[in-house]
Design an enzyme around this catalytic site. Sequence first.
Site, PDB file in Angstrom:
ATOM      1  CG  HIS A  62     -39.061 -37.614  78.462  1.00  0.00           C
ATOM      2  ND1 HIS A  62     -38.793 -36.260  78.546  1.00  0.00           N
ATOM      3  CD2 HIS A  62     -38.264 -38.071  77.466  1.00  0.00           C
ATOM      4  CE1 HIS A  62     -37.888 -35.918  77.647  1.00  0.00           C
ATOM      5  NE2 HIS A  62     -37.538 -37.010  76.970  1.00  0.00           N
ATOM      6  CB  CYS A  63     -42.812 -40.768  75.012  1.00  0.00           C
ATOM      7  SG  CYS A  63     -44.488 -40.246  75.407  1.00  0.00           S
ATOM      8  CG  HIS A  64     -39.313 -37.473  72.135  1.00  0.00           C
ATOM      9  ND1 HIS A  64     -39.292 -36.238  72.741  1.00  0.00           N
ATOM     10  CD2 HIS A  64     -38.267 -38.166  72.677  1.00  0.00           C
ATOM     11  CE1 HIS A  64     -38.288 -36.182  73.601  1.00  0.00           C
ATOM     12  NE2 HIS A  64     -37.649 -37.344  73.592  1.00  0.00           N
ATOM     13  CB  THR A  99     -33.939 -30.735  69.212  1.00  0.00           C
ATOM     14  OG1 THR A  99     -33.305 -32.018  69.084  1.00  0.00           O
ATOM     15  CG2 THR A  99     -33.876 -30.277  70.652  1.00  0.00           C
ATOM     16  NE  ARG A 129     -36.837 -31.530  76.198  1.00  0.00           N
ATOM     17  CZ  ARG A 129     -36.266 -32.482  75.477  1.00  0.00           C
ATOM     18  NH1 ARG A 129     -36.469 -32.544  74.169  1.00  0.00           N
ATOM     19  NH2 ARG A 129     -35.496 -33.393  76.044  1.00  0.00           N
ATOM     20  CE1 TYR A 163     -31.199 -34.495  78.505  1.00  0.00           C
ATOM     21  CE2 TYR A 163     -31.474 -34.079  76.175  1.00  0.00           C
ATOM     22  CZ  TYR A 163     -31.032 -34.891  77.194  1.00  0.00           C
ATOM     23  OH  TYR A 163     -30.416 -36.089  76.913  1.00  0.00           O
ATOM     24  CG  HIS A 213     -33.321 -37.665  80.505  1.00  0.00           C
ATOM     25  ND1 HIS A 213     -34.637 -38.077  80.566  1.00  0.00           N
ATOM     26  CD2 HIS A 213     -33.099 -37.318  79.202  1.00  0.00           C
ATOM     27  CE1 HIS A 213     -35.177 -37.992  79.352  1.00  0.00           C
ATOM     28  NE2 HIS A 213     -34.280 -37.533  78.513  1.00  0.00           N
ATOM     29  CG  ASP A 245     -35.829 -40.523  75.844  1.00  0.00           C
ATOM     30  OD1 ASP A 245     -36.448 -39.537  75.404  1.00  0.00           O
ATOM     31  OD2 ASP A 245     -34.629 -40.730  75.593  1.00  0.00           O
TER      32      ASP A 245
HETATM   33  C1  0GY Z   1     -34.361 -37.143  74.869  1.00  0.00           C
HETATM   34  C2  0GY Z   1     -32.933 -37.034  74.642  1.00  0.00           C
HETATM   35  C3  0GY Z   1     -32.308 -36.537  73.526  1.00  0.00           C
HETATM   36  C4  0GY Z   1     -32.909 -35.806  72.482  1.00  0.00           C
HETATM   37  C5  0GY Z   1     -33.871 -34.888  72.597  1.00  0.00           C
HETATM   38  O1  0GY Z   1     -35.259 -33.247  71.771  1.00  0.00           O
HETATM   39  C6  0GY Z   1     -34.364 -34.027  71.501  1.00  0.00           C
HETATM   40  O2  0GY Z   1     -33.861 -34.121  70.380  1.00  0.00           O
HETATM   41  O3  0GY Z   1     -34.453 -34.671  73.755  1.00  0.00           O
HETATM   42  C7  0GY Z   1     -30.855 -36.769  73.400  1.00  0.00           C
HETATM   43  O4  0GY Z   1     -30.361 -36.816  72.266  1.00  0.00           O
HETATM   44  O5  0GY Z   1     -30.171 -36.901  74.439  1.00  0.00           O
HETATM   45  O6  0GY Z   1     -34.852 -36.825  75.942  1.00  0.00           O
HETATM   46  O7  0GY Z   1     -35.057 -37.555  73.974  1.00  0.00           O
END
Ligand code: 0GY
Length: 301
Positions: free
Chosen positions: A31-33, A77, A124, A157, A181, A257
């Site tokens: 889980h990473c972005h 997001t 997602r 989520y 999470h 994350d």
């Molecule tokens: C995470 C948690 C958050 C944000 C997002 O996609 C997102 O913007 O998932 C958060 O703000 O709790 O998993 O990165």
Amino acid sequence: MEFIKTPGWLDWFDRPSRPTFKLPAGAVDAHCHVFGPGAIFPYAPERKYTPCDASKDQLFALRDHLGFDKNVIVQATCHGSDNRALLDALLAAEGRARGVVTVKRGVTDEELKMMHAAGVRGVRFNFLKRLADFTPRYELVEIAQRIAPLGWHVVVYFEAQDLPELHEFFTTLPTIVVVDHMGRPDVSKPVDGQEFGLFVKMMQDHPHIWSKVSCPERLSVSGPPALHGEQHAYRDVVPFAKKLVETFPERVLWGTDWPHPNLKSHMPDDGLLVDFIPGIASTAELQHKLLVDNPQRLYWN
Ligand code: 0GY
């Protein structure tokens, strides 16, 4: 395009320690972005926050520094349903990354096929009002039915308080469902109490539901190491994650994350987050399932 970060935004920590815990060969950060860079991959007009940039090269450098072999990159997001930054990262990773995208119901079969070829294996659905606008359930079901034949899964989520209302939706989806999470438990409540009990029972009764045992830094009330010393970092989250790892060893995943969007109190040292793992997965066998076997089965089959 120039983007101005959300006021108070905390940037990711660029000098993470090298973990003491040696990750097993083939370990996956599941889980990473990636964020932008905004100048190349603009943030979505409908976003609820504007982050600092966090590029694919910075993510891959972190992967190598921590000792991970691969990444699962999850659409954030702030990019809405524009998955270009994520797809660019998948292609650059040359097989060492898989992705989870966000799509609208109008997505075409050709687009889905192209994403599959790039390494996408899931979509997602985000139920946090502070992050995403509401999408009607029938649209989400339609998307789930479209992606099921590809062998993809759905990542969800949400916050623990919303589980009673979302329970039926999750348990009737036609694919594997991976919860981000741990369903965001309130860790000041008892681990064997009603709230987390409902989550555990959902996993017990529905073998298609998996959980990421990630984000101690986000869920903790007791706080980061600075307050208590490294041995006790995020200690209030341990019983929750440990319970899932020990009860459902074949259905748990772990991720950093990174780059940790929307944290308010502090930015974690990703090296110390890796050192959190043996506290929740206490044997080499559990660690191997969590970090290697489970993500390998779900994303590289
Ligand atoms: C995470 C948690 C958050 C944000 C997002 O996609 C997102 O913007 O998932 C958060 O703000 O709790 O998993 O990165």
